[in-house]
Scaffold this motif. Structure first.
Motif, PDB file in Angstrom:
ATOM      1  N   ILE A 185      -3.469   9.347  -3.893  1.00  0.00           N
ATOM      2  CA  ILE A 185      -2.018   9.337  -3.612  1.00  0.00           C
ATOM      3  C   ILE A 185      -1.290   8.638  -4.748  1.00  0.00           C
ATOM      4  N   ARG A 186      -0.378   9.344  -5.375  1.00  0.00           N
ATOM      5  CA  ARG A 186       0.459   8.771  -6.439  1.00  0.00           C
ATOM      6  C   ARG A 186       1.878   8.593  -5.896  1.00  0.00           C
ATOM      7  N   LEU A 187       2.254   7.331  -5.685  1.00  0.00           N
ATOM      8  CA  LEU A 187       3.590   7.030  -5.164  1.00  0.00           C
ATOM      9  C   LEU A 187       4.573   6.806  -6.305  1.00  0.00           C
ATOM     10  N   ASN A 188       5.757   7.361  -6.163  1.00  0.00           N
ATOM     11  CA  ASN A 188       6.877   7.046  -7.038  1.00  0.00           C
ATOM     12  C   ASN A 188       8.057   6.648  -6.154  1.00  0.00           C
ATOM     13  N   MET A 189       9.166   6.338  -6.774  1.00  0.00           N
ATOM     14  CA  MET A 189      10.308   5.850  -6.010  1.00  0.00           C
ATOM     15  C   MET A 189      10.788   6.874  -4.981  1.00  0.00           C
ATOM     16  N   LEU A 190      10.818   8.160  -5.362  1.00  0.00           N
ATOM     17  CA  LEU A 190      11.351   9.188  -4.471  1.00  0.00           C
ATOM     18  C   LEU A 190      10.440   9.437  -3.274  1.00  0.00           C
ATOM     19  N   ASN A 191       9.160   9.742  -3.538  1.00  0.00           N
ATOM     20  CA  ASN A 191       8.301  10.073  -2.391  1.00  0.00           C
ATOM     21  C   ASN A 191       7.978   8.842  -1.536  1.00  0.00           C
ATOM     22  N   ALA A 192       8.022   7.641  -2.109  1.00  0.00           N
ATOM     23  CA  ALA A 192       7.823   6.435  -1.307  1.00  0.00           C
ATOM     24  C   ALA A 192       8.976   6.234  -0.328  1.00  0.00           C
ATOM     25  N   MET A 193      10.207   6.410  -0.814  1.00  0.00           N
ATOM     26  CA  MET A 193      11.375   6.255   0.060  1.00  0.00           C
ATOM     27  C   MET A 193      11.396   7.344   1.126  1.00  0.00           C
ATOM     28  N   LEU A 194      11.075   8.585   0.730  1.00  0.00           N
ATOM     29  CA  LEU A 194      11.036   9.676   1.702  1.00  0.00           C
ATOM     30  C   LEU A 194       9.941   9.467   2.746  1.00  0.00           C
TER      31      LEU A 194
END
Length: 401
Positions: A185-194
């Motif tokens: 799992i690669r988290l970035n700002m967008l998918n983490a917030m979503l």
């Protein structure tokens, strides 16, 4: 030609029901949660990895499709509306029924008028803003299936999102300890917030849907709608207070949990009866409940108090500027309307709270044209004063019912 015009009108009316904040909000949240879940699931458990991962994806997509299908069915099938100007076949049965002024007819047994749909609804349970329609005789089964599949969808989504967020959050930990197969799992700002937002929506939906499922299944097994449950409570309370009633009220439509269940869960998806005539238990008839409703209405009229408006009421939901801070804060937590009043208007009040009253404005004979807005609803108590039978200003006013 007439049938074509009617069917075209019904189709347009069904499409309009989707252009409401309830269905629009539901579709928006479902799309957001579903897209986020599918995106995170593609990294957590890719469908081409194994048969189990493919089955997981298939179950999630199937539950989504069944949720949408039953949601659309609940909206378009409708609860079943009583024809306007409806009357019973036999004239002598009219005395057992209430009159609906809005529909210019009588209310059939188990039917109630919905002010939002502006129609009398067969076996009305409640008006649901999420489907922008009433839940009743014609669509209760679809509504329950919609709730069940929606709960299943949100439950699976919450599990996938929580696991994906956990593994994304500790990705470096897994790599450091040589567990690269868990570091997908690669988290970035967008998918983490979503993911966090969608998880909150999913958990909240499960809690809310669970309560609705409980209420609906209770209604199914007892064969009592939410409105009828309240009528039965008042009927039993009346008999506790009134010594003249030697027998407890017998609810006529409870035929046993299995028969009650089969009335709603017909596996052929066929509606039972016509929504007007219902099978009743021994010792009751078609008008046992309606006679009790008429008696309760007479009791309600006996408790009615008359008030006269002394300050204008704006009809706002939180009238802080016009009625004061406490009136604006201590509002009734219901979706009933607020009514506008002008000085010297008369109101028949049936419910009293600390800062609000519930009643119906009496239309005066000298009113040249009908005033806009609802006649029945909540009003600030500081706008009115109670009038007595000896008060001259109350003389000659008509009954608002």
């Amino acid at each position: 030609m007439y049938i074509y015009i009617c069917s075209h009108f019904e189709m347009v009316n069904d499409l309009k029901r989707f252009l409401h904040w309830g269905p629009i909000t539901f579709f928006s949240l479902l799309i957001c949660v579903s897209w986020t879940t599918l995106h995170m699931n593609s990294m957590l458990w890719p469908p081409n990895e194994s048969f189990a991962s493919m089955a997981n994806l298939g179950i999630y997509l199937a539950s989504n499709m069944m949720t949408l299908l039953n949601f659309i069915r609940a909206v378009t099938a409708g609860p079943g509306y009583l024809p306007k100007k409806w009357q019973p076949k036999h004239i002598n049965e009219m005395k057992f029924l209430q009159i609906c002024k809005a529909c210019d007819g009588y209310k059939a047994p188990r039917s109630h008028h919905c002010r939002r749909c502006d129609r009398c609804v067969k076996k009305m349970d409640h008006h649901c803003p999420w489907i922008n329609n009433c839940v009743g005789w014609g669509n209760q089964l679809y509504f329950i299936y919609f709730l069940l599949y929606f709960a299943l969808t949100m439950l699976q989504a919450s599990v996938i999102l929580s696991l994906a967020f956990y593994r994304g959050l500790f990705r470096r930990h897994f790599i450091y300890h040589g567990m690269r197969h868990l570091a997908t799992i690669r988290l970035n700002m967008l998918n983490a917030m979503l993911t966090m937002f969608s998880f909150g929506v999913a958990v909240g939906s499960i809690m809310a849907t669970g309560k609705l499922v409980y209420n609906q299944m209770k209604s199914v097994f007892t064969n009592q709608t939410e409105i009828e449950q309240w009528i039965v409570k008042k009927a039993r309370f009346r008999r506790v207070l009134n010594a003249k009633h030697s027998q407890m009220f017998l609810y006529p439509y409870d035929l046993g949990w299995l028969t009650n269940f089969n009335q709603v869960f017909d596996w052929d998806f066929q509606q039972h009866g016509d929504g007007i005539v219902w099978p009743v238990r021994k010792g009751c008839d078609q008008y046992t409940l309606t006679r009790e409703q008429l008696s309760q209405k007479l009791d309600k009229l006996a408790r009615t108090r008359r008030y006269r408006c002394i300050y204008p009421a704006t009809g706002h939901w939180m009238p802080i500027w016009s009625q004061g801070l406490m009136t604006g804060i201590c509002i009734p937590y219901t979706d009933d309307p607020r009514i506008c009043l002008e000085p010297n208007d008369l109101v028949h009040v049936t419910r009293i709270q600390d800062y609000w009253l519930y009643g119906e404005r009496v239309q005066q004979p000298n009113e040249k044209e009908r005033r806009k807005g609802p006649k029945r609803g909540w009003l600030p108590s500081r706008c009115v004063i109670e009038v007595t039978d000896n008060d001259e200003s109350a003389g000659g006013d008509g009954d608002g019912d």
